[in-house]
Scaffold this motif. Structure first.
Motif, mmCIF file in Angstrom:
data_model
loop_
_atom_site.group_PDB
_atom_site.id
_atom_site.type_symbol
_atom_site.label_atom_id
_atom_site.label_comp_id
_atom_site.label_asym_id
_atom_site.label_seq_id
_atom_site.Cartn_x
_atom_site.Cartn_y
_atom_site.Cartn_z
ATOM 1 N N GLU A 1 8.602 -1.202 -12.852
ATOM 2 C CA GLU A 1 7.205 -1.009 -12.461
ATOM 3 C C GLU A 1 6.612 -2.325 -11.954
ATOM 4 O O GLU A 1 6.822 -3.379 -12.542
ATOM 5 C CB GLU A 1 6.392 -0.482 -13.639
ATOM 6 N N GLY A 2 5.896 -2.240 -10.831
ATOM 7 C CA GLY A 2 5.310 -3.421 -10.219
ATOM 8 C C GLY A 2 6.195 -4.087 -9.190
ATOM 9 O O GLY A 2 5.759 -4.982 -8.466
ATOM 10 N N GLN A 3 7.449 -3.647 -9.089
ATOM 11 C CA GLN A 3 8.392 -4.257 -8.148
ATOM 12 C C GLN A 3 8.052 -3.897 -6.706
ATOM 13 O O GLN A 3 7.709 -2.766 -6.394
ATOM 14 C CB GLN A 3 9.815 -3.791 -8.477
ATOM 15 N N GLU A 4 8.139 -4.890 -5.812
ATOM 16 C CA GLU A 4 7.948 -4.664 -4.382
ATOM 17 C C GLU A 4 9.267 -4.164 -3.793
ATOM 18 O O GLU A 4 10.314 -4.758 -4.034
ATOM 19 C CB GLU A 4 7.528 -5.957 -3.680
ATOM 20 N N LYS B 1 6.702 -1.062 3.313
ATOM 21 C CA LYS B 1 6.728 -1.820 2.069
ATOM 22 C C LYS B 1 5.903 -1.066 1.037
ATOM 23 O O LYS B 1 4.898 -0.445 1.367
ATOM 24 C CB LYS B 1 6.147 -3.223 2.262
ATOM 25 N N GLY B 2 6.331 -1.112 -0.209
ATOM 26 C CA GLY B 2 5.587 -0.430 -1.264
ATOM 27 C C GLY B 2 5.779 -1.102 -2.599
ATOM 28 O O GLY B 2 6.540 -2.062 -2.735
ATOM 29 N N ASP C 1 3.825 3.260 -4.433
ATOM 30 C CA ASP C 1 2.561 3.211 -3.688
ATOM 31 C C ASP C 1 2.825 2.590 -2.316
ATOM 32 O O ASP C 1 3.296 1.456 -2.217
ATOM 33 C CB ASP C 1 1.555 2.368 -4.466
ATOM 34 N N ILE C 2 2.528 3.343 -1.256
ATOM 35 C CA ILE C 2 2.765 2.840 0.097
ATOM 36 C C ILE C 2 1.445 2.640 0.844
ATOM 37 O O ILE C 2 1.367 2.854 2.048
ATOM 38 C CB ILE C 2 3.714 3.761 0.881
#
Length: 381
Positions: free
Chosen positions: A233-236, A192-193, A206-207
């Motif tokens: 941006e900011g999405q999981e 997940k990132g 980002d992981i």
């Protein structure tokens, strides 16, 4: 008690002496304390209660508190005392050790001022805005009262200057996380990132303390023109690790490989005999590739384009043309669809000239009858 006796008592308590005082009375701008063995009480002005600015003395102490104090003045049968100076003296020694060892300090943000944050460490500590976080913060109002971790980055005891950084703590933690991630992840891992930033060529995700790149070609099974059409941006997101280069600290990721592929369950989506609307994507010498659904193309062999013989597909088709096709074969393993256009059109009737016979002579006229008049002008030689 005579003046002489008072003077004798005063000799036991001189300016600079360290004493303990019990808070007896709290006024708005001062605190009265009793000093064991002293001939009279002591007064702590509000400015000498704390290294920080306070509005009321009761914000700093309560009745009954025992305080470490230093005598700063003797006047009018009162000792003027300072708690601030004792706190600062004790604090500087401890802070010097923490500064030398790089120890992380935990403290509450006491105030938000122009340009940064203020904390109380026995002395006033200042956190410049640029050293609060490792990203831009528009407003610090929510930081007041928050307990945070800091490192001392600059100190000058003689100038009462103490500069702290929370950003340094964050960066150190992230570096530790990055090392851990780089050591433990492997190609094939699914993680997940969070999308950190978007570029024209892909998205950085980002992981867990380290960013990996999802190239634009790895965002979706479909063709992507703009990265922002797929992620924000900011999405999981879920990602699959494609490669890890520990020397250059580069990680390649894929979102596409975590999504159902266009060929999954193709037998149900495009079974043999089914008819689909499609778009001609490419023309080759042996046929035409037609996209029947996003990410799924099938081949219309040249022999399946028309009932009549054609030398090249572009005699009948052109790229971008919308056509209807029929599925005549499905091969999921090889990701192949065989399609036909001609099976959706009736075969043109061919002329069978054997069905036709020469007309019977019913008029009774001969050729001579027809052209006889023209022959009258000729004589045999």
């Amino acid at each position: 008690m005579s003046e002489e006796m008072n003077m004798m008592e005063n000799r036991d308590f001189q300016i600079g002496d360290r004493v303990k005082g019990i808070v007896d009375k709290i006024e708005e701008k001062a605190v009265t304390v009793t000093i064991n063995g002293a001939p009279f009480d002591g007064i702590i002005p509000i400015s000498e209660l704390s290294s920080l600015h306070i509005e009321k003395a009761s914000d700093s102490v309560q009745v009954g508190d025992e305080l470490d104090l230093v005598i700063t003045k003797v006047e009018d049968e009162n000792y003027v005392l300072s708690k601030r100076k004792v706190d600062a003296e004790q604090a500087w020694d401890a802070l010097e050790t923490k500064f030398q060892t790089g120890e992380i300090i935990e403290a509450e943000v006491k105030d938000v001022v122009k340009g940064g944050l203020v904390v109380d460490l026995g002395v006033r500590g200042f956190v410049p805005a640029s050293l609060v976080e490792d990203y831009f913060v528009e407003s610090f109002e929510d930081y007041k009262g928050k307990v945070m971790t800091f490192k001392i980055v600059e100190m000058e005891k003689e100038n009462n200057r103490l500069i702290l950084s929370h950003r340094a703590v964050v960066e150190k933690e992230k570096e530790s996380q990055k090392v851990h991630v780089m050591e433990t992840i492997h190609p094939g891992d699914q993680l997940k990132g969070k999308v950190q930033r978007i570029a024209s060529f892909g998205a950085f995700v980002d992981i867990g303390g380290v960013d990996g790149l999802v190239h634009i070609s790895q965002l979706s099974h479909e063709h992507v023109d703009k990265v922002s059409d797929v992620v924000t941006e900011g999405q999981e997101v879920s990602v699959k690790v494609l490669s890890v280069d520990r020397d250059s600290e580069r990680i390649s990721l894929s979102i596409k490989d975590t999504l159902p592929g266009p060929w999954d369950a193709i037998e149900e989506k495009a079974p043999k005999g089914s008819v689909h609307d499609g778009t001609v994507k490419r023309l080759v010498s042996y046929g035409a590739f037609v996209e029947v659904m996003p990410g799924v193309e099938g081949l219309v062999h040249i022999s399946q384009i028309a009932h009549k013989h054609i030398a090249t597909p572009n005699e009948v088709l052109k790229e971008g043309q919308e056509v209807q096709v029929k599925v005549i074969e499905v091969n999921k393993a090889d990701k192949r669809l065989s399609l036909s256009i001609k099976e959706l059109h009736e075969k043109e009737a061919e002329q069978d000239y054997t069905e036709y016979e020469a007309p019977e002579e019913t008029s009774g006229f001969s050729i001579r009858d027809v052209i006889g008049d023209k022959l009258k002008g000729f004589k045999s030689e």
